[in-house]
Design a protein around this motif. Structure first.
Motif, mmCIF file in Angstrom:
data_model
loop_
_atom_site.group_PDB
_atom_site.id
_atom_site.type_symbol
_atom_site.label_atom_id
_atom_site.label_comp_id
_atom_site.label_asym_id
_atom_site.label_seq_id
_atom_site.Cartn_x
_atom_site.Cartn_y
_atom_site.Cartn_z
ATOM 1 N N LEU A 210 0.848 -1.194 0.000
ATOM 2 C CA LEU A 210 0.000 0.000 0.000
ATOM 3 C C LEU A 210 0.878 1.237 0.000
ATOM 4 O O LEU A 210 2.035 1.196 0.454
ATOM 5 C CB LEU A 210 -0.859 0.033 1.278
ATOM 6 N N ARG A 211 0.350 2.365 -0.446
ATOM 7 C CA ARG A 211 0.992 3.673 -0.300
ATOM 8 C C ARG A 211 0.486 4.297 1.003
ATOM 9 O O ARG A 211 -0.671 4.065 1.397
ATOM 10 C CB ARG A 211 0.622 4.612 -1.456
ATOM 11 N N PRO A 212 1.309 5.097 1.652
ATOM 12 C CA PRO A 212 0.830 5.777 2.867
ATOM 13 C C PRO A 212 -0.447 6.577 2.619
ATOM 14 O O PRO A 212 -1.319 6.656 3.486
ATOM 15 C CB PRO A 212 2.002 6.716 3.220
ATOM 16 N N GLU A 213 -0.575 7.102 1.413
ATOM 17 C CA GLU A 213 -1.765 7.899 1.079
ATOM 18 C C GLU A 213 -3.031 7.042 1.083
ATOM 19 O O GLU A 213 -4.139 7.561 1.321
ATOM 20 C CB GLU A 213 -1.598 8.574 -0.294
ATOM 21 N N ASP A 214 -2.886 5.749 0.811
ATOM 22 C CA ASP A 214 -4.063 4.855 0.868
ATOM 23 C C ASP A 214 -4.564 4.759 2.307
ATOM 24 O O ASP A 214 -5.773 4.803 2.569
ATOM 25 C CB ASP A 214 -3.700 3.436 0.386
ATOM 26 N N VAL A 215 -3.618 4.621 3.231
ATOM 27 C CA VAL A 215 -3.993 4.524 4.646
ATOM 28 C C VAL A 215 -4.602 5.861 5.097
ATOM 29 O O VAL A 215 -5.567 5.888 5.872
ATOM 30 C CB VAL A 215 -2.764 4.159 5.517
ATOM 31 N N ALA A 216 -4.056 6.940 4.574
ATOM 32 C CA ALA A 216 -4.569 8.270 4.948
ATOM 33 C C ALA A 216 -6.031 8.435 4.514
ATOM 34 O O ALA A 216 -6.839 9.019 5.240
ATOM 35 C CB ALA A 216 -3.697 9.358 4.332
ATOM 36 N N ARG A 217 -6.366 7.897 3.353
ATOM 37 C CA ARG A 217 -7.769 7.998 2.912
ATOM 38 C C ARG A 217 -8.689 7.273 3.868
ATOM 39 O O ARG A 217 -9.790 7.740 4.178
ATOM 40 C CB ARG A 217 -7.926 7.428 1.494
ATOM 41 N N ALA A 218 -8.238 6.121 4.344
ATOM 42 C CA ALA A 218 -9.054 5.355 5.300
ATOM 43 C C ALA A 218 -9.200 6.135 6.613
ATOM 44 O O ALA A 218 -10.281 6.173 7.213
ATOM 45 C CB ALA A 218 -8.419 3.993 5.550
ATOM 46 N N ALA A 219 -8.124 6.784 7.040
ATOM 47 C CA ALA A 219 -8.183 7.549 8.290
ATOM 48 C C ALA A 219 -9.128 8.741 8.149
ATOM 49 O O ALA A 219 -9.899 9.047 9.073
ATOM 50 C CB ALA A 219 -6.783 8.022 8.680
ATOM 51 N N VAL A 220 -9.088 9.396 7.006
ATOM 52 C CA VAL A 220 -9.993 10.533 6.780
ATOM 53 C C VAL A 220 -11.444 10.053 6.810
ATOM 54 O O VAL A 220 -12.317 10.698 7.405
ATOM 55 C CB VAL A 220 -9.672 11.242 5.444
ATOM 56 N N LEU A 221 -11.691 8.895 6.215
ATOM 57 C CA LEU A 221 -13.053 8.343 6.243
ATOM 58 C C LEU A 221 -13.505 8.128 7.687
ATOM 59 O O LEU A 221 -14.613 8.524 8.076
ATOM 60 C CB LEU A 221 -13.091 7.020 5.473
ATOM 61 N N MET A 222 -12.635 7.527 8.494
ATOM 62 C CA MET A 222 -13.003 7.250 9.893
ATOM 63 C C MET A 222 -13.278 8.549 10.647
ATOM 64 O O MET A 222 -14.191 8.620 11.467
ATOM 65 C CB MET A 222 -11.886 6.457 10.585
ATOM 66 N N ALA A 223 -12.478 9.566 10.373
ATOM 67 C CA ALA A 223 -12.595 10.824 11.115
ATOM 68 C C ALA A 223 -13.764 11.675 10.631
ATOM 69 O O ALA A 223 -14.259 12.517 11.390
ATOM 70 C CB ALA A 223 -11.298 11.622 10.994
ATOM 71 N N SER A 224 -14.201 11.474 9.401
ATOM 72 C CA SER A 224 -15.182 12.400 8.839
ATOM 73 C C SER A 224 -16.596 11.831 8.758
ATOM 74 O O SER A 224 -17.499 12.500 8.259
ATOM 75 C CB SER A 224 -14.719 12.879 7.451
ATOM 76 N N LEU A 225 -16.797 10.625 9.276
ATOM 77 C CA LEU A 225 -18.168 10.098 9.319
ATOM 78 C C LEU A 225 -19.013 10.970 10.243
ATOM 79 O O LEU A 225 -18.487 11.573 11.181
ATOM 80 C CB LEU A 225 -18.164 8.663 9.839
ATOM 81 N N PRO A 226 -20.304 11.018 10.025
ATOM 82 C CA PRO A 226 -21.167 11.785 10.927
ATOM 83 C C PRO A 226 -21.047 11.248 12.359
ATOM 84 O O PRO A 226 -20.756 10.053 12.542
ATOM 85 C CB PRO A 226 -22.577 11.555 10.382
ATOM 86 N N PRO A 227 -21.263 12.092 13.366
ATOM 87 C CA PRO A 227 -21.039 11.693 14.760
ATOM 88 C C PRO A 227 -21.825 10.441 15.167
ATOM 89 O O PRO A 227 -21.404 9.713 16.067
ATOM 90 C CB PRO A 227 -21.510 12.899 15.577
#
Ligand SMILES: NC(=O)c1ccc[n+]([C@@H]2O[C@H](COP(=O)([O-])OP(=O)(O)OC[C@H]3O[C@@H](n4cnc5c(N)ncnc54)[C@H](OP(=O)(O)O)[C@@H]3O)[C@@H](O)[C@H]2O)c1
Length: 243
Positions: A210-227
């Protein structure tokens, strides 16, 4: 980079291990979503470079050199973030290390350094941000584990123990914080092409990782889901299946 309309606008994110590798990519991605990013790791030049890149893109960053294995340094870093930025909404624990070899060739004292950064420091960072997140009734914690926690890899016993510890700790913390508006998730990546592999012999083919940017996309998804939604465990593998 830091569009005012980004998904994380108004939020403050602490990223440990933000100087390079996965933490660096996550810090840049959170900044692109308009989060203010606190960068924590030990190497000052790498933190300064990451902060400069975020600012050049129009974002806001605060570099706080921190050895996360030092409890007082962790407390001071979170205190400074709270004092200067007023809140802490997101914590990503990407500071970590790896060393591999059969258990029979090691002594218990050899395990201490990796236990300290991969497990104890993750616990200490989580603990340190909790008062602010509970007070705000809002927070997202993303701990970076590894697929090693899921699959036995000979030579990775100690590393695996730390990562399985992170998974277990995160699960229990998620339950403890359900009523407090704080989400706890664990990101479980397969092999990622980062400097972590530079000194490890016999590494899998880096071009297939994987590229680090792939993991970053997953982290952004986790952080940006509705509360109301909490992504508590996300396994991200290279499509070719490499560990
Ligand atoms: N690369 C992979 O294949 C892979 C796969 C699954 C999971 N992971 C996990 O993802 C995390 C990041 O790995 P990576 O591949 O990005 O590693 P990396 O490229 O080696 O980067 C590690 C980062 O952690 C920081 N760090 C290490 N010890 C620290 C300490 N005591 N205090 C503060 N910061 C510290 C380093 O900065 P300083 O040295 O400057 O402090 C660096 O910024 C680790 O937990 C790793 O186990 C990696």
């Amino acid at each position: 980079m830091n569009a005012a309309g980004g998904a994380l606008s108004g939020q403050v994110a602490i990223v440990t291990g933000a100087g390079r590798g996965i933490g660096h990519a996550i810090a840049m991605a959170l900044a692109r979503e308009a989060a203010t990013v606190v960068l924590a790791a030990r190497t000052r030049q790498e933190l300064a470079a990451a902060a400069a890149a975020i600012r050049e893109g129009g974002g806001t960053a605060l570099a706080i050199p921190t050895d996360v294995t030092q409890d007082a340094a962790v407390e001071a870093m979170v205190e400074q973030a709270n004092a200067e930025l007023g809140r802490v909404d997101i914590l990503v624990t990407a500071a970590g290390a790896a060393s591999f070899g059969p258990v029979v060739g090691t002594k218990p004292a050899d395990w201490d350094a990796i236990l300290a950064v991969n497990l104890r420091a993750v616990m200490a960072c989580c603990r340190a941000v909790l008062p602010a997140m509970i007070r705000q009734h809002r927070g997202t914690i993303i701990n970076i584990a590894s697929v090693a926690a899921r699959r036995p890899i000979p030579g990775a016993a100690v590393y695996t123990a730390t990562k399985a510890g992170v998974v277990g700790f995160s699960r229990v913390l998620a339950e403890e914080l359900r009523g407090d508006g704080v989400r706890v998730g664990v990101l479980v990546p397969g092999a990622v092409d980062t400097p972590l592999w530079d000194t490890i012999g016999n590494s899998p083919a880096r071009s297939r990782m994987l590229r680090p940017e792939d993991v970053a996309r997953a982290a952004v998804l986790m952080a940006s889901l509705p509360p109301g939604a909490s992504l508590e465990e996300l396994t991200l593998m290279p499509a070719g299946g490499i560990l």
